[in-house]
Design an enzyme around this catalytic site. Structure first.
Site, PDB file in Angstrom:
ATOM      1  N   ILE B  88      44.989  -6.811  30.813  1.00  0.00           N
ATOM      2  CA  ILE B  88      44.473  -8.292  30.855  1.00  0.00           C
ATOM      3  C   ILE B  88      45.012  -8.788  32.126  1.00  0.00           C
ATOM      4  CG2 ILE B  88      44.301 -10.342  29.516  1.00  0.00           C
ATOM      5  CD1 ILE B  88      45.063  -8.517  27.265  1.00  0.00           C
ATOM      6  N   CYS B  89      44.110  -9.743  33.132  1.00  0.00           N
ATOM      7  CA  CYS B  89      44.887 -10.759  33.960  1.00  0.00           C
ATOM      8  C   CYS B  89      44.943 -11.966  33.333  1.00  0.00           C
ATOM      9  CB  CYS B  89      43.748 -10.641  35.447  1.00  0.00           C
ATOM     10  SG  CYS B  89      44.372 -11.519  36.578  1.00  0.00           S
ATOM     11  N   LEU B  90      46.399 -12.282  33.140  1.00  0.00           N
ATOM     12  CA  LEU B  90      46.656 -13.623  32.532  1.00  0.00           C
ATOM     13  C   LEU B  90      47.957 -13.787  33.028  1.00  0.00           C
ATOM     14  CD1 LEU B  90      45.519 -15.645  30.514  1.00  0.00           C
ATOM     15  CD2 LEU B  90      46.755 -14.264  28.823  1.00  0.00           C
TER      16      LEU B  90
END
Lengths: 591, 153
Positions: B88-90
């Site tokens: 996840i890109c967070l």
């Protein structure tokens, strides 16, 4: 008449001698050993160049940079912080945070603050009062470990968000060990923006982490500040502060490394940054390898692998698995060859086809690549060998300073201060090797069609090269004789005079050379192609030096007056008394 | 065993996650490792993921809460900020992590990410391109994938 003057200049009698002597007046203090030698040679005439030495002095004194030691950096940083804290009436911690945000520019901080203090406070995270109040509460819950602690075990930043001391420690130390980002640290609460200053660091982290934090703070002062840079030499811990507006980007650190402020490559006067970048890229570029392959190989006619023919007959056999047999000249299959095509060492098919012009295109391309490669190799080799020579000179200089000077001082019964001329000679050699090295990059990029400039440049470069060789030889070989002796030598004073003289002559020659090249050899245009060969450094340097206040007329006059009494040595240009048959400076016979 | 001296914070967080779960989110620790959580997030309403049940794994590293938890989708999902390995890109899982954040806040942020994909900061280049060039079609694909892989089987 004019051209005669130019011819006359070619002998360099006046130019270098003038500079030579003025060089010595300018550095009067450490060079008192010159005085008797000046009187001996009745050189009063030369002193009318006072202006010139003045301008040199001035050129040198307008040093456009300051080398900073760690203590200097700290001092400057403290000064800036105190100034901002004083002007804005805020704490030193807050001032430091502000400066860090505005890349340590005091004026930017002032401008921003007085334009909109509230906005600045908000972006930087300097709160005027806490967001959370804890009056009359004895116990608080840490926002990280969720434990409840008595008030005394809880710390808060200016915002008031409560965290226990050990969570703070973990938070700060994680951030410090993550890198310089710790200088911009905020409260752990994601919705809060309160800045964490050095006061919290000092209160809450281990000594080791404090040390790291201070390092980052110091580094930030140099690295984020537009006016300062670290010296790029390996292991050097000095920084350099540069005054904007100076045209000369060459900077020399106390560690003896010189570099270009603009591009951080090593100092490269007289060549400009763009050329240096091009040259460096060229030196490591794959394109040169491609040129070599093109120039020295042909592709196998069957498998197309490049093949270099380094010896033997024209009958080629490609490497397995290809194993194709072919003729190097016509690239036809060897099986088609035999007596009727001219046998093994010539190929009639090739000769005929060549006459018909079949191979012209590829041959021409190959020839061109070969030429350009050879040209590049020529300049690169000389560039690199001066580089090597410079490295050697640097280590010799070091050796001289750490070992030989002391021994020599004992042997010759001279105080070390009187042996400074040797160090100076070596420093000059190191500097000249650097300049000479870059003249090869300069030469490589000198446009082919500017024949006159090219000739003139090569002449100047040749002179520079031989002048430097003379100095290098003297500092290396002749000094060796004295190093081998145990007791004082009567010839040592002569040696001193000679080496110091050569140093000075060479220094002036190279300074002129640098200026002439930086000037783009502008004088060549006015002198025309014919006299270019005869034009000495005097003309190149003269024009750029003109603003230094030295009238050409006066210097010519002085040289005429002295011509009768003196002759100029062809080798080192030193002006000798008429009676002398060998040069007083370099001991070579008069020609 | 890591469980023997589990920090109070993790125990408290776990208790709270179990006793008052956030709407649409469930997280329960693995029996043999209290730092490993099995997570389920319901696809938010009015998103292409509506009706889907997405499985994730969440792991609390030794440095937690000073370091961010590690979270990954186990269910295949068509989303510009989630790659095919489920990563996840967070920002809060990376440089914006703060120890004042919790498992709950992280999972809520991931749920929000499902509602609001951000194709300008993509992890999966192709999906992001698809999203930007033809959003309607990309949304259809995301719905299709939700039906195929996240239909609560």
């Amino acid at each position: 008449m004019d051209s005669e003057d130019d011819m006359h200049d070619a002998n360099d009698v006046e130019s270098l001698d003038d500079d030579f002597y003025s060089g010595e007046t300018e550095d009067a203090a450490p060079m008192d050993y010159y005085s008797d030698f000046v009187e001996d040679d009745d050189a009063d005439d030369y002193y009318d160049d006072g202006d010139d030495s003045g301008s040199l002095e001035c050129r040198r004194s307008e040093q456009s940079f300051t080398v900073l030691k760690e203590s200097d950096i700290q001092e400057r940083q403290e000064d800036d912080i105190n100034r901002v804290a004083g002007v804005l009436s805020i704490s030193r911690v807050s001032a430091s945070i502000l400066l860090r945000h505005y890349n340590w520019s005091v004026s930017k901080v002032h401008d921003a603050w007085f334009a909109d203090e509230d906005q600045v406070r908000k972006t930087v995270g300097l709160l005027e009062k806490p967001v959370v109040q804890h009056s009359n509460i004895n116990e608080l819950t840490c926002g990280i470990c969720f434990e409840t602690y008595p008030r005394a075990k809880i710390e808060t930043a200016s915002c008031g968000h409560p965290y226990c001391i050990s969570c703070w420690e973990g938070y700060l130390s994680t951030s410090i060990n993550d890198g310089p980002g710790c200088l911009m640290l905020r409260c752990p609460d994601p919705s809060c923006g309160a800045a964490i200053g050095q006061d919290m660091i000092n209160l809450l982290v281990s000594d080791e982490d404090k040390e790291k934090y201070n390092r980052y703070l110091l580094r930030s002062y140099i690295e984020d500040n537009k006016k300062t840079k670290w010296c790029p030499a390996p292991g050097c811990e000095y920084a350099v502060a540069f005054d904007a507006g100076s045209a000369n980007y060459d900077v020399s650190c106390l560690c003896s490394y010189s570099f270009c402020w603009n591009c951080i490559e090593e100092a490269h006067r007289p060549v400009d940054c763009g050329t240096v970048a091009k040259w460096i890229i060229k030196n490591c570029a794959e394109s040169e390898n491609m040129n070599w392959i093109l120039a020295n190989s042909k592709p196998c006619p069957k498998c197309k692998r490049p093949i270099e023919k380094n010896q033997g007959c024209m009958h080629m056999t490609c490497h397995p698995p290809c194993k194709f047999e072919f003729c190097w000249l016509c690239l036809g299959a060897w099986s088609d060859h035999g007596e009727r095509t001219g046998g093994f060492y010539a190929c009639n098919r090739y000769e005929t086809a060549k006459q018909e012009g079949v191979y012209d295109e590829t041959e021409k391309r190959r020839e061109m690549a070969k030429n350009s490669l050879e040209r590049y190799t020529h300049y690169y080799e000389r560039w690199a060998s001066n580089q090597t020579s410079r490295q050697k000179a640097l280590s010799d200089l070091h050796q001289m300073q750490t070992v030989h000077i002391e021994k020599l001082s004992d042997a010759q019964c001279q105080p070390e201060s009187q042996l400074k001329f040797i160090t100076e000679a070596w420093l000059q050699i190191v500097e000249c090797r650097r300049v000479l090295k870059w003249t090869y990059a300069y030469g490589y990029y000198l446009p082919e069609h500017e024949q006159a400039k090219k000739q003139f440049f090569e002449y100047l470069q040749g002179e520079a090269e031989s002048g430097l060789e003379r100095l290098h030889q003297c500092a290396e070989k002749e000094l060796q004789l004295f190093l081998n002796e145990d007791g004082p030598s009567s010839e040592f004073n002569d040696f001193r005079t000679k080496l110091a003289g050569l140093t000075s002559v060479t220094r002036n020659y190279f300074e002129n050379l640098v200026r002439a090249l930086e000037n783009g050899l502008a004088d060549v245009d006015t002198n025309g192609a014919n006299s270019s060969k005869a034009t000495s450094s005097k003309n190149a340097a003269g024009s750029s030096k003109g603003k230094g206040g030295r009238g050409k007329g006066t210097s010519r006059g002085s040289s005429r007056a002295t011509d009768d009494n003196l002759w100029a040595c062809e080798h080192c240009t030193y002006a000798n008394a008429k009676s002398a048959t060998t040069c007083h400076m370099c001991n070579l016979p008069r020609r | 065993m890591a469980n023997s001296n589990l920090p109070r914070r993790i125990i408290k967080e776990t208790q709270r996650l179990l006793s008052e779960p956030a709407p649409g989110i469930s997280a329960s620790p693995s029996e043999d490792n209290m730092r490993y959580f099995n997570v389920m997030i319901l696809g938010p309403t009015q998103s292409p993921y509506e009706g889907g049940v997405f499985k994730l794994e969440l792991f609390l590293p030794e440095e937690y809460p000073m370091a961010a938890p590690k979270v990954r989708f186990l269910t295949k999902i068509y989303h510009p900020n989630i790659d095919k390995l489920g990563r996840i890109c967070l920002d809060i899982l990376k440089d914006k992590w703060s120890p004042a954040l919790q498992i709950r806040t992280v999972l809520l942020s991931i749920q929000a990410l499902l509602s609001a994909p951000n194709p300008d900061d993509p992890l999966s280049e192709n999906i992001a391109k698809h999203w930007k060039s033809n959003e309607a079609e990309a949304v259809e694909t995301a719905k299709e994938w939700t039906r195929l892989y996240a239909s609560g089987a």
